[in-house]
Design a protein around this motif. Sequence first.
Motif, PDB file in Angstrom:
ATOM      1  N   THR A 190      -2.904  -6.772  -8.614  1.00 30.26           N
ATOM      2  CA  THR A 190      -2.884  -6.263  -7.240  1.00 30.26           C
ATOM      3  C   THR A 190      -1.480  -6.290  -6.657  1.00 30.26           C
ATOM      4  OG1 THR A 190      -3.408  -8.483  -6.427  1.00 30.26           O
ATOM      5  CG2 THR A 190      -5.254  -6.970  -6.761  1.00 30.26           C
ATOM      6  N   PHE A 191      -1.242  -5.433  -5.668  1.00 32.40           N
ATOM      7  CA  PHE A 191       0.021  -5.458  -4.942  1.00 32.40           C
ATOM      8  C   PHE A 191       0.065  -6.671  -4.015  1.00 32.40           C
ATOM      9  CE2 PHE A 191       0.225  -0.560  -5.184  1.00 32.40           C
ATOM     10  CZ  PHE A 191       0.966  -0.610  -6.351  1.00 32.40           C
ATOM     11  N   MET A 192       1.255  -7.261  -3.896  1.00 33.75           N
ATOM     12  CA  MET A 192       1.504  -8.341  -2.941  1.00 33.75           C
ATOM     13  C   MET A 192       2.895  -8.129  -2.369  1.00 33.75           C
ATOM     14  SD  MET A 192       0.065 -11.816  -4.751  1.00 33.75           S
ATOM     15  CE  MET A 192      -1.695 -12.113  -4.979  1.00 33.75           C
ATOM     16  N   ALA A 193       2.985  -7.601  -1.164  1.00 32.47           N
ATOM     17  CA  ALA A 193       4.294  -7.371  -0.549  1.00 32.47           C
ATOM     18  C   ALA A 193       4.992  -8.705  -0.321  1.00 32.47           C
ATOM     19  CB  ALA A 193       4.118  -6.626   0.775  1.00 32.47           C
ATOM     20  N   ILE A 205      13.654  -7.949   5.194  1.00 34.44           N
ATOM     21  CA  ILE A 205      13.112  -6.808   4.469  1.00 34.44           C
ATOM     22  C   ILE A 205      12.071  -7.294   3.479  1.00 34.44           C
ATOM     23  CG2 ILE A 205      15.226  -5.468   4.730  1.00 34.44           C
ATOM     24  CD1 ILE A 205      15.963  -6.149   1.868  1.00 34.44           C
ATOM     25  N   PHE A 206      11.184  -6.375   3.046  1.00 35.62           N
ATOM     26  CA  PHE A 206      10.191  -6.743   2.040  1.00 35.62           C
ATOM     27  C   PHE A 206      10.025  -5.630   1.017  1.00 35.62           C
ATOM     28  CE2 PHE A 206       7.664  -4.877   5.520  1.00 35.62           C
ATOM     29  CZ  PHE A 206       6.784  -4.029   4.856  1.00 35.62           C
ATOM     30  N   VAL A 207       9.442  -5.990  -0.119  1.00 36.82           N
ATOM     31  CA  VAL A 207       9.310  -5.071  -1.248  1.00 36.82           C
ATOM     32  C   VAL A 207       7.867  -5.055  -1.731  1.00 36.82           C
ATOM     33  CG1 VAL A 207       9.894  -6.847  -2.953  1.00 36.82           C
ATOM     34  CG2 VAL A 207      10.288  -4.432  -3.503  1.00 36.82           C
ATOM     35  N   ILE A 208       7.444  -3.894  -2.252  1.00 38.64           N
ATOM     36  CA  ILE A 208       6.093  -3.755  -2.784  1.00 38.64           C
ATOM     37  C   ILE A 208       6.085  -2.624  -3.802  1.00 38.64           C
ATOM     38  CG2 ILE A 208       5.347  -2.144  -0.965  1.00 38.64           C
ATOM     39  CD1 ILE A 208       2.552  -3.473  -1.121  1.00 38.64           C
ATOM     40  N   GLY A 209       5.178  -2.686  -4.780  1.00 38.27           N
ATOM     41  CA  GLY A 209       5.021  -1.610  -5.739  1.00 38.27           C
ATOM     42  C   GLY A 209       4.346  -0.415  -5.101  1.00 38.27           C
ATOM     43  N   SER A 210       4.190   0.637  -5.874  1.00 40.15           N
ATOM     44  CA  SER A 210       3.632   1.879  -5.337  1.00 40.15           C
ATOM     45  C   SER A 210       2.788   2.574  -6.391  1.00 40.15           C
ATOM     46  CB  SER A 210       4.761   2.806  -4.865  1.00 40.15           C
ATOM     47  OG  SER A 210       4.258   4.079  -4.496  1.00 40.15           O
ATOM     48  N   MET A 211       1.744   3.267  -5.949  1.00 40.64           N
ATOM     49  CA  MET A 211       0.920   4.075  -6.833  1.00 40.64           C
ATOM     50  C   MET A 211       1.457   5.494  -6.957  1.00 40.64           C
ATOM     51  SD  MET A 211      -1.364   2.037  -7.969  1.00 40.64           S
ATOM     52  CE  MET A 211      -2.467   3.218  -8.760  1.00 40.64           C
ATOM     53  N   ALA A 212       2.500   5.812  -6.219  1.00 38.33           N
ATOM     54  CA  ALA A 212       3.048   7.171  -6.213  1.00 38.33           C
ATOM     55  C   ALA A 212       3.694   7.519  -7.547  1.00 38.33           C
ATOM     56  CB  ALA A 212       4.058   7.322  -5.080  1.00 38.33           C
ATOM     57  N   LYS A 213       3.755   8.813  -7.827  1.00 36.52           N
ATOM     58  CA  LYS A 213       4.453   9.331  -9.003  1.00 36.52           C
ATOM     59  C   LYS A 213       5.577  10.251  -8.535  1.00 36.52           C
ATOM     60  CE  LYS A 213       0.460   9.142 -12.110  1.00 36.52           C
ATOM     61  NZ  LYS A 213      -0.431   9.932 -13.003  1.00 36.52           N
ATOM     62  N   PRO A 214       6.765  10.216  -9.182  1.00 34.34           N
ATOM     63  CA  PRO A 214       7.109   9.299 -10.276  1.00 34.34           C
ATOM     64  C   PRO A 214       7.072   7.850  -9.814  1.00 34.34           C
ATOM     65  CG  PRO A 214       9.062  10.392  -9.426  1.00 34.34           C
ATOM     66  CD  PRO A 214       7.902  11.070  -8.778  1.00 34.34           C
ATOM     67  N   LEU A 235      11.606   2.734 -15.049  1.00 32.21           N
ATOM     68  CA  LEU A 235      10.361   2.388 -14.352  1.00 32.21           C
ATOM     69  C   LEU A 235       9.281   3.371 -14.791  1.00 32.21           C
ATOM     70  CD1 LEU A 235       9.402   0.286 -12.273  1.00 32.21           C
ATOM     71  CD2 LEU A 235       9.846   1.960 -10.482  1.00 32.21           C
ATOM     72  N   THR A 236       8.556   3.014 -15.832  1.00 35.15           N
ATOM     73  CA  THR A 236       7.588   3.930 -16.450  1.00 35.15           C
ATOM     74  C   THR A 236       6.138   3.626 -16.092  1.00 35.15           C
ATOM     75  OG1 THR A 236       7.531   2.534 -18.427  1.00 35.15           O
ATOM     76  CG2 THR A 236       9.126   4.351 -18.392  1.00 35.15           C
ATOM     77  N   ALA A 237       5.887   2.499 -15.429  1.00 35.25           N
ATOM     78  CA  ALA A 237       4.523   2.109 -15.079  1.00 35.25           C
ATOM     79  C   ALA A 237       4.517   1.506 -13.677  1.00 35.25           C
ATOM     80  CB  ALA A 237       3.982   1.108 -16.091  1.00 35.25           C
ATOM     81  N   VAL A 238       3.317   1.311 -13.138  1.00 35.01           N
ATOM     82  CA  VAL A 238       3.178   0.724 -11.802  1.00 35.01           C
ATOM     83  C   VAL A 238       3.710  -0.709 -11.813  1.00 35.01           C
ATOM     84  CG1 VAL A 238       1.550  -0.004 -10.014  1.00 35.01           C
ATOM     85  CG2 VAL A 238       1.187   2.155 -11.228  1.00 35.01           C
ATOM     86  N   ALA A 239       4.656  -0.980 -10.937  1.00 31.91           N
ATOM     87  CA  ALA A 239       5.188  -2.346 -10.794  1.00 31.91           C
ATOM     88  C   ALA A 239       4.291  -3.095  -9.811  1.00 31.91           C
ATOM     89  CB  ALA A 239       6.627  -2.307 -10.298  1.00 31.91           C
ATOM     90  N   SER A 240       3.287  -3.776 -10.346  1.00 28.45           N
ATOM     91  CA  SER A 240       2.284  -4.414  -9.485  1.00 28.45           C
ATOM     92  C   SER A 240       2.851  -5.579  -8.681  1.00 28.45           C
ATOM     93  CB  SER A 240       1.109  -4.914 -10.328  1.00 28.45           C
ATOM     94  OG  SER A 240       0.441  -3.837 -10.927  1.00 28.45           O
ATOM     95  N   ARG A 241       3.757  -6.332  -9.287  1.00 29.84           N
ATOM     96  CA  ARG A 241       4.318  -7.499  -8.600  1.00 29.84           C
ATOM     97  C   ARG A 241       5.831  -7.342  -8.505  1.00 29.84           C
ATOM     98  NH1 ARG A 241       0.264 -11.530  -8.628  1.00 29.84           N
ATOM     99  NH2 ARG A 241      -1.646 -10.313  -8.333  1.00 29.84           N
ATOM    100  N   CYS A 242       6.347  -7.461  -7.302  1.00 23.05           N
ATOM    101  CA  CYS A 242       7.776  -7.252  -7.057  1.00 23.05           C
ATOM    102  C   CYS A 242       8.342  -8.391  -6.228  1.00 23.05           C
ATOM    103  CB  CYS A 242       8.012  -5.925  -6.322  1.00 23.05           C
ATOM    104  SG  CYS A 242       7.391  -4.475  -7.183  1.00 23.05           S
ATOM    105  N   CYS A 243       9.635  -8.616  -6.380  1.00 19.70           N
ATOM    106  CA  CYS A 243      10.320  -9.621  -5.582  1.00 19.70           C
ATOM    107  C   CYS A 243      11.803  -9.305  -5.548  1.00 19.70           C
ATOM    108  CB  CYS A 243      10.072 -11.031  -6.112  1.00 19.70           C
ATOM    109  SG  CYS A 243      10.761 -11.322  -7.761  1.00 19.70           S
ATOM    110  N   PHE A 244      12.548 -10.079  -4.739  1.00 24.25           N
ATOM    111  CA  PHE A 244      13.989  -9.943  -4.634  1.00 24.25           C
ATOM    112  C   PHE A 244      14.684 -11.128  -5.296  1.00 24.25           C
ATOM    113  CE2 PHE A 244      12.553  -7.701  -0.762  1.00 24.25           C
ATOM    114  CZ  PHE A 244      13.250  -6.507  -0.876  1.00 24.25           C
TER     115      PHE A 244
END
Length: 266
Positions: A190-193, A205-214, A235-244
Amino acid sequence: DGSVRSFDVEKQVFQEVFATYSDDDVYKDKLGYNRDGGYRSWLQSLELDHRFGNDCFFLSTSEGNVMHVDLRSKGKVTFDQTLSEKKINTMSFHPNGYTMATAGLSTVVQLWDIRSMSDSTRKKPKPLAWQNVGKSINSAYFSPSGKRLLTTTMMDHLDILEDAHLASGAVKTPKTRIKHDNRTGRWLSTFMARWHPTSFSGDEIFVIGSMAKPRQIEVFGGNGGLLREISGGALTAVASRCCFHPSAEKLIVIGGNSSGRVTIAR
């Protein structure tokens, strides 16, 4: 497996610092004795207690408990409280040192005063404030200043509550609500901003993955405005978990996908 491990990056070695055990007498001398709830119980998330460096931390469980573990001296579990009837996905500890936000499958973000919690009583404390979301909540995190509380929900929203630690009773509407597709499906995490751990260019600021294409990773400002969309051949797949990365000088974003691939953008 009910354990917490620390990882020494330089030595490439893991060390177990805490684990839950059954009530079998063979485990009586273990810190997590009688904390294992069976095969349906597991440790869901960890939050460091910033008051004591790396020596203390909070843990949430799939059964709706939150415990505070103190590794100083001989070690002890300061409290183990049931705060929800369902799994708690995340906890977030406010900079003031006593307000905690919890969120999970109960569909409610709740704020607590940990000063009312003790391992000597199993009585559930009362939340200071709460927000009914309507569907399960992936995460809720305080910003570095504690001014904002950011929630990622399965209502396809990113909500930003302001001064949530000062609220009482029901919080009806967030300060900012961002429409965001959070339906990653059953096969992706799951996404977690997540907030930048300090601040960048004077802003939270905050970061989150995306379901958008590309495929892309999105960076938002603390007021909810989209600052940039990070994409590229790596970046070839959905980045479900992101951080700085905690650097305040250079913006470094890390995204992980459900296949175990990590992408670093800077």
